[in-house]
Design an enzyme around this catalytic site. Sequence first.
Site, short mmCIF file in Angstrom:
data_model
loop_
_atom_site.label_atom_id
_atom_site.label_comp_id
_atom_site.label_asym_id
_atom_site.label_seq_id
_atom_site.Cartn_x
_atom_site.Cartn_y
_atom_site.Cartn_z
N SER A 240 1.88 -0.38 48.23
CA SER A 240 0.75 -1.34 46.92
C SER A 240 1.50 -0.79 46.13
O SER A 240 2.41 0.32 45.84
CB SER A 240 -0.44 -0.17 47.74
OG SER A 240 -0.88 -0.06 46.01
N TYR B 4 -7.02 5.00 48.02
CA TYR B 4 -6.27 4.33 48.18
C TYR B 4 -4.83 4.40 47.56
O TYR B 4 -4.43 5.01 48.38
CB TYR B 4 -6.58 3.15 47.73
CG TYR B 4 -6.32 1.62 47.44
CD1 TYR B 4 -6.15 0.89 48.91
CD2 TYR B 4 -4.98 1.58 46.52
CE1 TYR B 4 -5.06 0.19 49.04
CE2 TYR B 4 -3.86 0.44 47.27
CZ TYR B 4 -4.28 -0.40 47.97
OH TYR B 4 -3.56 -1.53 48.27
N1 NAP Z 1 -4.04 -8.22 47.60
C1 NAP Z 1 -3.77 -6.88 47.03
O1 NAP Z 1 -3.67 -7.13 45.58
C2 NAP Z 1 -2.36 -5.98 47.81
C3 NAP Z 1 -1.93 -5.42 46.59
C4 NAP Z 1 -1.46 -4.14 47.55
C5 NAP Z 1 -1.69 -4.04 48.94
N2 NAP Z 1 -2.41 -4.76 49.71
C6 NAP Z 1 -2.75 -3.55 51.02
O2 NAP Z 1 -2.85 -5.55 51.86
C7 NAP Z 1 -3.11 -5.39 53.03
C8 NAP Z 1 -4.10 -6.82 53.10
O3 NAP Z 1 -4.93 -6.84 51.76
P1 NAP Z 1 -5.33 -7.85 51.14
O4 NAP Z 1 -5.87 -7.65 50.09
O5 NAP Z 1 -4.90 -9.24 52.51
O6 NAP Z 1 -6.87 -7.62 52.28
P2 NAP Z 1 -8.11 -8.27 52.68
O7 NAP Z 1 -7.75 -10.04 52.24
O8 NAP Z 1 -8.89 -7.80 52.31
O9 NAP Z 1 -7.50 -8.61 54.27
C9 NAP Z 1 -7.54 -7.14 54.82
C10 NAP Z 1 -7.34 -7.27 56.78
O10 NAP Z 1 -7.51 -6.03 56.66
C11 NAP Z 1 -8.68 -5.95 58.51
N3 NAP Z 1 -9.65 -4.70 58.18
C12 NAP Z 1 -10.10 -3.83 57.18
N4 NAP Z 1 -10.56 -2.92 57.36
C13 NAP Z 1 -10.45 -2.98 59.12
C14 NAP Z 1 -10.57 -2.03 59.88
N5 NAP Z 1 -11.13 -0.92 59.72
N6 NAP Z 1 -10.50 -2.29 60.88
C15 NAP Z 1 -9.38 -3.27 61.57
N7 NAP Z 1 -8.87 -4.66 60.84
C16 NAP Z 1 -9.39 -4.37 59.26
C17 NAP Z 1 -9.57 -6.87 57.56
O11 NAP Z 1 -10.68 -7.75 58.65
P3 NAP Z 1 -11.79 -7.69 59.35
O12 NAP Z 1 -12.74 -6.50 57.80
O13 NAP Z 1 -12.74 -8.61 59.67
O14 NAP Z 1 -11.65 -5.80 59.92
C18 NAP Z 1 -8.40 -8.21 56.96
O15 NAP Z 1 -7.75 -9.14 58.45
C19 NAP Z 1 -3.75 -3.68 52.67
O16 NAP Z 1 -3.21 -2.77 53.15
C20 NAP Z 1 -3.96 -3.51 51.32
O17 NAP Z 1 -3.94 -2.44 50.30
C21 NAP Z 1 -3.29 -5.65 48.97
#
Ligand code: NAP
Length: 257
Positions: free
Chosen positions: A148, A161
Amino acid sequence: MENGLFDLTGKTALVTGAGRGIGLALARGLAQQGADLALVARTAGQLEGAKRQIEAETGRKVAVFPFDLADLGHVRGLFEEVVRATGGVDILVNCAGMTIREPTEDMSLESFNRVMEVNLTEVLLLCQAFCRHRKTVGQGGRIVNIGSLACHAARPTIAAYACSKMGVLALTRTLAVEWAKYGINVNAIGPGYIATDLTAPLQADAQFSQWVLSKTPLNRWGRPEDLVGTAILLASRAGAFITGQIFYVDGGWTALV
Ligand SMILES: NC(=O)c1ccc[n+]([C@@H]2O[C@H](COP(=O)([O-])OP(=O)(O)OC[C@H]3O[C@@H](n4cnc5c(N)ncnc54)[C@H](OP(=O)(O)O)[C@@H]3O)[C@@H](O)[C@H]2O)c1
């Protein structure tokens, strides 16, 4: 580009958090390069949707494993089940993640622990299981962790986080130097602000969204697809000599003073 630098034919990638958002885009991108997939998240319906979409688009094999990665005692068993079902895992993409936004002075220990477990501890456990497996196979492997901007700089209300993602970076570097002897390359991607469910409240906040644009030289929110090229690089032969790195895919955010 068959047999090319970026070809993943014959490889199987385990992608966590693959039901939606960044994980879904990365899984799809790896399949487009020829990889078969094992997808993990809690919501079975989203995994089934991802499976149908990716199989139809790419013709690759996609297996789904609905699982709560906060269930730390069973993460190793999950990995072993994936190996049994797929025949082996060559690439591990740790993308599942969550956040709880609250001022640190009011943050409960429960919130802190929850974020650390989902974002960091399960990543450690999956990496350990992957390492054991790849040692048995004896052909190295690739780990791509999702970090991140919080690996780089601070922002209020995301202490848990930030600690978890700094931990992911520390783990990435440590495993890279420990497991180079097994031929396992370990890297991380640091996404900028990407429009997904995770950031929906931030996108909906006009002032915050304007701040994101002002800090992002490319002047837009990122899309999950923006991260695919870097993941393919790190998973493929093209990334053979890259390990222990974090690649910020952030529209220039970290370059701006
Ligand atoms: N979006 C951003 O701007 C951003 C920036 C930096 C880093 N990130 C990182 O990128 C990654 C993906 O984020 P995203 O933005 O794509 O978020 P998202 O759309 O909320 O997707 C998160 C995914 O993780 C799964 N997940 C969450 N908790 C879980 C658990 N306890 N067990 C199994 N699966 C779990 C969710 O599925 P379920 O809810 O069905 O379990 C979903 O498939 C994360 O690590 C986040 O920190 C995102």
